[in-house]
Design an enzyme around this catalytic site. Structure first.
Site, PDB file in Angstrom:
ATOM      1  N   GLY A   1     -15.914  -6.610 -11.714  1.00 23.95           N
ATOM      2  CA  GLY A   1     -15.383  -7.392 -12.836  1.00 23.95           C
ATOM      3  C   GLY A   1     -13.889  -7.432 -12.334  1.00 23.95           C
ATOM      4  O   GLY A   1     -13.527  -7.292 -11.213  1.00 23.95           O
TER       5      GLY A   1
ATOM      6  N   ALA B   1      -6.817  -2.640  -8.979  1.00 18.81           N
ATOM      7  CA  ALA B   1      -6.878  -1.307  -9.300  1.00 18.81           C
ATOM      8  C   ALA B   1      -5.168  -0.934  -9.471  1.00 18.81           C
ATOM      9  O   ALA B   1      -4.954   0.191 -10.215  1.00 18.81           O
ATOM     10  CB  ALA B   1      -7.187  -0.632  -7.753  1.00 18.81           C
TER      11      ALA B   1
ATOM     12  N   LYS C   1     -16.927 -13.884  -5.103  1.00 19.65           N
ATOM     13  CA  LYS C   1     -15.607 -14.469  -5.478  1.00 19.65           C
ATOM     14  C   LYS C   1     -14.624 -14.135  -4.284  1.00 19.65           C
ATOM     15  O   LYS C   1     -13.636 -14.730  -4.598  1.00 19.65           O
ATOM     16  CB  LYS C   1     -15.299 -13.764  -6.958  1.00 19.65           C
ATOM     17  CG  LYS C   1     -15.210 -12.240  -6.827  1.00 19.65           C
ATOM     18  CD  LYS C   1     -13.927 -11.686  -6.610  1.00 19.65           C
ATOM     19  CE  LYS C   1     -14.073 -10.102  -6.424  1.00 19.65           C
ATOM     20  NZ  LYS C   1     -12.711  -9.686  -6.167  1.00 19.65           N
TER      21      LYS C   1
ATOM     22  N   VAL D   1      -8.788  -3.427   4.146  1.00 22.28           N
ATOM     23  CA  VAL D   1     -10.089  -4.325   4.334  1.00 22.28           C
ATOM     24  C   VAL D   1      -9.746  -5.565   3.295  1.00 22.28           C
ATOM     25  O   VAL D   1      -9.676  -5.157   2.039  1.00 22.28           O
ATOM     26  CB  VAL D   1     -10.999  -3.485   4.062  1.00 22.28           C
ATOM     27  CG1 VAL D   1     -12.421  -4.221   4.059  1.00 22.28           C
ATOM     28  CG2 VAL D   1     -11.355  -2.321   5.105  1.00 22.28           C
TER      29      VAL D   1
END
Length: 355
Positions: free
Chosen positions: A138, A142, A193, A281
C-alpha cells in the site's frame, strides 16, 4: 495475561520492517526483530533507534533485536518478512529450519525475483509449503509511518486467519489495515508501481507540469492493470490502496526512493550515479528490466516500461524518450470498458492514422 500477547517476528532491519516492529509492540505484541548486522541490532536494543534507516524514530523499547535467527523466530505466531527482493529467498531459506506450518508468514517486500519472474509470496510458498501466507502492500512511506502520520495498508491473502491476525497485530489509530483476497494483484501492484515512480521523478526533473503528472500516473495505472490482469489478477484491485493509492504516493513524493532515482536521471545523471547517491535499494530499477522483458515475451503492450528500459539500460536521454512516448498510439482510456483492439478496428474502418 503475558501469555496471551501475540508473538511477532520481523525479519529485516530496514525502515519499513523497523516501523512495523514498533507498531506491533505498541499494540502489545512481544516483538523480536532479526537484522543481519549485529552492531545495528545492538544499537536498537541499547538506544531504541535504527541509526541507519530511521535515525530520528523512537522504537518501542520492548522490541528486541538480534542477528540470531533461531532466537527471533522461536515461538513466533506471525512472521513479517521485510527483506529486499534480491536477498529474500536467501533469508527465507536461512529461516526455514526455525519455521513451522502453524505460523503466519507475510511478505512486506515490493519486488520480483528475476529467475522465474517470482513474487515474494510465491517464494514463501515454494520454500515452506505453509498454508498461512499473505502480503502487505500500500501507500506506506516508512518515514511518515514513523512520524505517526495517518496511513493505510492492505493485507492480502486467500486465508481469512492470516488477514484477521495481521489486522489485529498492526491496526492502530494511525495505521489502518484493510483486507483483500487478491494476493497476486496486491503484490503485483506494489512491485509494478516502482517502475512508474522512476518515470514520475524523471518528469519532475524535466520540468513537466501537473497535467503531465496526471497523465503519466493514469496511463501508468492502465499499464499496471493491463499487465497484472494478463498475469491473473483482478483489475478492481487497482482501484484500491495497493493500486492507485500506492501509485499516487510513490509518484508524488521525493521520499520515494524510486522517485529520487528518476529525478536524478532526469537531471542527466547516469543510473549508477543515481543509485549510488541514493545509498539504498530502489526496487524499481530491477523491476523495469524484468517487467519489460516479460511484457515483450508475452506480447503485453507497455510503452512506459519500454521507454524507461531504454533510458535506464540503453542510454537514451530522458527528454528524448519523453517526446517519443507522446508520439505513441492514442488508444482506449480504460481497456476494461473499451478494448484497444476495438479502437484500432474503428481507425481501420475509418482509414485513420492508426489503422
Amino acid at each position: 495475561m503475558a501469555e496471551e500477547r501475540m508473538r511477532v517476528a520481523v525479519l529485516g532491519g530496514g525502515s519499513f520492517g523497523t516501523a512495523l516492529a514498533s507498531i506491533a509492540a505498541d499494540n502489545g505484541a512481544r516483538v523480536r526483530q532479526w537484522l543481519r548486522d549485529p552492531e545495528l541490532a545492538a544499537q536498537i536494543n541499547r538506544e531504541h533507534r535504527n541509526g541507519r534507516y530511521l535515525p530520528d524514530y523512537a522504537i518501542n523499547a520492548s522490541v528486541v533485536a538480534s542477528n540470531d535467527m533461531a532466537e527471533v523466530l522461536e515461538g513466533a505466531e506471525l512472521v513479517l518478512v521485510a527483506i529486499p527482493s534480491q536477498a529474500f529467498r536467501e533469508v527465507v531459506c536461512q529461516a526455514r529450519p526455525y519455521l513451522d506450518p502453524a505460523q503466519i508468514l507475510v511478505s512486506t517486500t515490493k519486488g520480483i525475483q528475476e529467475a522465474g519472474f517470482k513474487l515474494m509470496s510465491q517464494i514463501l510458498e515454494e520454500e515452506t509449503g505453509f498454508p498461512h501466507i499473505g502480503v502487505i502492500s500500500g501507500p506506506n512511506l516508512a518515514s511518515e509511518i514513523a512520524d505517526r502520520q495517518l496511513t493505510a495498508t492492505v493485507i492480502a491473502s486467500d486465508d481469512p486467519e492470516t488477514r484477521t491476525r495481521v489486522q489485529t497485530a498492526l491496526g492502530c489509530d494511525y495505521f489502518r489495515v484493510y483486507a483483500s483476497n487478491d494476493r497476486y494483484g496486491v503484490e503485483l501492484g506494489g512491485a509494478l508501481k516502482n517502475i512508474y515512480a522512476i518515470a514520475a521523478g524523471m518528469a519532475a526533473a524535466l520540468g513537466m507540469g501537473e497535467n503531465t503528472r496526471s497523465m503519466l500516473m493514469t496511463r501508468a495505472l492502465a499499464e499496471m492493470s493491463r499487465f497484472a490482469v494478463y498475469c491473473g489478477a483482478n483489475p478492481m484491485t487497482f482501484l484500491g490502496l495497493a493500486g492507485v493509492g500506492d501509485l499516487i504516493v510513490t509518484c508524488s513524493s521525493n521520499l520515494s526512493r524510486n522517485y529520487r532515482v528518476g529525478y536524478a536521471l532526469g537531471e542527466g545523471h547516469s543510473l549508477d550515479e543515481a543509485v549510488e547517491a541514493l545509498g539504498q535499494v530502489a526496487e524499481g530499477v530491477n523491476t523495469v528490466h524484468l517487467v519489460r522483458d516479460k511484457a515483450r515475451e508475452e506480447g503485453v503492450y507497455m510503452p512506459l516500461a519500454e521507454g524507461l528500459y531504454q533510458v535506464l539500460f540503453k542510454g537514451v536521454p530522458a527528454q528524448e524518450m519523453a517526446q517519443m512516448l507522446m508520439l505513441g498510439e492514442q488508444s482506449s482510456d480504460v481497456e476494461f470498458i473499451l478494448s484497444r483492439e476495438d479502437v484500432r478496428q474503428a481507425h481501420r474502418d475509418e482509414g485513420g492514422p492508426h489503422g
